[in-house]
Design an enzyme around this catalytic site. Sequence first.
Site, PDB file in Angstrom:
ATOM      1  N   ASP A   1       2.173 -19.607-121.182  1.00  0.00           N
ATOM      2  CA  ASP A   1       0.870 -20.041-120.683  1.00  0.00           C
ATOM      3  C   ASP A   1       0.548 -19.269-119.410  1.00  0.00           C
ATOM      4  O   ASP A   1       1.285 -18.370-119.006  1.00  0.00           O
ATOM      5  CB  ASP A   1       0.850 -21.558-120.436  1.00  0.00           C
ATOM      6  CG  ASP A   1       1.892 -21.988-119.395  1.00  0.00           C
ATOM      7  OD1 ASP A   1       2.463 -21.095-118.718  1.00  0.00           O
ATOM      8  OD2 ASP A   1       2.134 -23.198-119.257  1.00  0.00           O
TER       9      ASP A   1
ATOM     10  N   GLU B   1      12.039 -20.581-116.279  1.00  0.00           N
ATOM     11  CA  GLU B   1      11.024 -21.335-115.542  1.00  0.00           C
ATOM     12  C   GLU B   1      11.254 -22.834-115.721  1.00  0.00           C
ATOM     13  O   GLU B   1      11.259 -23.336-116.837  1.00  0.00           O
ATOM     14  CB  GLU B   1       9.634 -20.961-116.071  1.00  0.00           C
ATOM     15  CG  GLU B   1       8.508 -21.848-115.541  1.00  0.00           C
ATOM     16  CD  GLU B   1       7.164 -21.543-116.208  1.00  0.00           C
ATOM     17  OE1 GLU B   1       7.104 -20.647-117.071  1.00  0.00           O
ATOM     18  OE2 GLU B   1       6.188 -22.222-115.846  1.00  0.00           O
TER      19      GLU B   1
ATOM     20  N   ASP C   1       7.185 -20.001-119.773  1.00  0.00           N
ATOM     21  CA  ASP C   1       6.299 -20.601-120.767  1.00  0.00           C
ATOM     22  C   ASP C   1       5.242 -19.598-121.209  1.00  0.00           C
ATOM     23  O   ASP C   1       4.872 -18.701-120.458  1.00  0.00           O
ATOM     24  CB  ASP C   1       5.582 -21.825-120.162  1.00  0.00           C
ATOM     25  CG  ASP C   1       6.544 -22.973-119.909  1.00  0.00           C
ATOM     26  OD1 ASP C   1       7.621 -22.973-120.544  1.00  0.00           O
ATOM     27  OD2 ASP C   1       6.222 -23.840-119.080  1.00  0.00           O
TER      28      ASP C   1
ATOM     29  N   ASP D   1       0.565 -20.092-116.233  1.00  0.00           N
ATOM     30  CA  ASP D   1       1.558 -20.162-115.163  1.00  0.00           C
ATOM     31  C   ASP D   1       2.780 -19.306-115.490  1.00  0.00           C
ATOM     32  O   ASP D   1       3.334 -18.629-114.626  1.00  0.00           O
ATOM     33  CB  ASP D   1       2.012 -21.609-114.941  1.00  0.00           C
ATOM     34  CG  ASP D   1       1.042 -22.369-114.041  1.00  0.00           C
ATOM     35  OD1 ASP D   1       0.198 -21.693-113.404  1.00  0.00           O
ATOM     36  OD2 ASP D   1       1.116 -23.607-113.994  1.00  0.00           O
TER      37      ASP D   1
END
Length: 679
Positions: free
Chosen positions: A544, A469, A542, A546
């Site tokens: 998180d 990503e 990541d 997203d």
Amino acid sequence: MADEENKNSGTVPEEDRFTYVKEDVTNEKALEKAKADYSGSDIQVLEGLEAVRKRPGMYIATTAAPGLHHLVWEIVDNAIDEALAGYCKNIEVTISPDNSITVKDDGRGVPVDTVAKSGLSGVETVFTILHAGGKFGGDGGYKVSGGLHGVGASVVNALSEWLDVTVCRDGGKFFLRFENGGHPVGHLKRIGDSNETGTTVSFKPDPTIFTETQVYNYDTIRNHMRQMAFLNGGITITLTDLRGEEPVKESFRYDGGIREYVSYIDSNKVPMNPTPIYCQGAEEVTLLDGTKERIYAEVALQWTDSYDQNGIYSFCNNISTKEGGTHVEGLNLALNRIINDYARKFKFLKDDDKNFSTDDCREGLTAVISVKHPNPQYEGQTKTKLGNSEVRKIVSTVVADGLSQWLLENPNEAKTIISKVQLASKAREAAKNAREKTRKSAMELTTLPGKLADCSSKDPAICELYIVEGNSAGGSAKNGRDRETQAILPLRGKILNVEKAREDRIWANAEIGNMITAIGAGVRESFDISKIRYNKIVIMTDADVDGDHIRILLLTFFYRFMRPLLDNGHVYIAQPPLYKIDYKGSPYYAYNDAQLEVLKKQLNLKAGYPFQRYKGLGEMDASQLWETTMDPKARKMIRITVDDAAQAEKAFTELMGDDVAPRRDYIAQNAKFVKNLDI
Ligand code: 0RA
């Protein structure tokens, strides 16, 4: 594969029919041997169990987590057989705090009388003699459950630290305990009166055998129990987990059986026929020894607004036949014939129009096929393909009869379904053109995408593709990697949601084109697993919200377009650390909150000692990323597999479909995606 099926829709050759060798379910030799040796000692009997302990892999394939769970399936299968024979309605499964399992049923109870052939009580016979679980002294009803995992209660006993059996029948309550891999502690004892009937088996898997893990996964057991309840309508299966602070309890009962299963799989789709079509039938067969047994076939069908052609879930004797087989072929034959007949009769197809293909007929179709067979033959790479040729004819007859009648009785829904098939046929033509273009640019052209930093080795077996990503993390990964074996493909932002996008947009999407070219094995029907350029495809996003989302989008793409990648375990999720503590000049990493606490203790840190919380991969430099996440010697990765295809289908449509609530909930809970996929 579609059109060929129509050509050989003739009858099954006579010599292929009903010529089974009856399986040696009673294992006469073992029983007689047991009796011969019983006078004085039970050493010979225990030798059988000792063989299981020496080579558990021969009986349960693996002693890792799936094998641990197979023990439960086996005991539950016995109870389900009792239910299928018509004697049991309720099955209660309990996970105790020590990870022992209890399975209680209200069937007839394991026989307690002495079995002539073994000289042992029925209970001791069933739990100590390999494959003795069958029908000694019993009346009809072959052991339906099992096959792949139908290894017998004695195998569970052999692999348990202890196993307790309590039986209620004949007015009494009886008990026998086994220890250390199946050694009976005394013999079966009457311990009281009872006016109930049933069997309760408790066991604790032996930690010296199941060395990898002894911890049961609640989701895995729950999904399996739900599946058993769907496949055996009317039975109530209750699951209780006593390991947490509060007990967790769930109950499964589906009177509609596989009809409800289909509705459940489709719960996030729009159905064309809100009530699934149900077809069922049985055929009596004569085995070589002259006994008669029945083959049962039932099929439930529902068409939806989905574009997927792979919504066929097939089972034989309650085991998922992932590679399909003769029952699926029977369904395909009937679908193709009946839908084309109907379409011609009612002028959806003109005289000189080509027939719809089987793929056209299957677009948006969800089907569950369940066959019960006294002597199933399994083929294929993973022995999950049903091979019995007579089943093809039985299923195709059952579906042809049921479907043609339903179409005539439900003209409005029939029209909706045939129009959908017609649209599928037209769309397939149109998509073919778009796809041809992409094939030229993405598949036939061997130019690899410019963004790909390929590895130098050309041996797919040792090569890995990291899909990363963001460009900055991609940069660190490129600099930190092992250039010989690790390739990096950075993704810009979010990829397209293939669950929602029109097909032409999918083919025009650059990120998707890059992945197809990099992996190099094509897509969908033309995907060729032998051509993949990397043995491991690693998704690195990541930690998180997203990152979670991108991970689901990527998995959805692989699920819909490169499904064998998942089926064969080539897809992994990288696990970057969440925290870093710098202490006396060295970095220490933690991958979750619990590890962080342990680390603080180990390093004896004062409260308030600073640590870094990584917000994204981009905060790590190349060497940190290598050390923590990419170095094969140090990294932790999660391998994604699809164990339960129906559950996975539901999870994907739930997460990626129109309804935003499940996705929002999912992302809010930040649960591991793999949970839904039941690894
Ligand atoms: C052998 C014969 C019969 C039943 C069973 C085994 C049996 C085994 C298990 C294991 C768990 N629950 C079970 N319930 C029954 C037939 C008994 C008869 O004919 O009465």
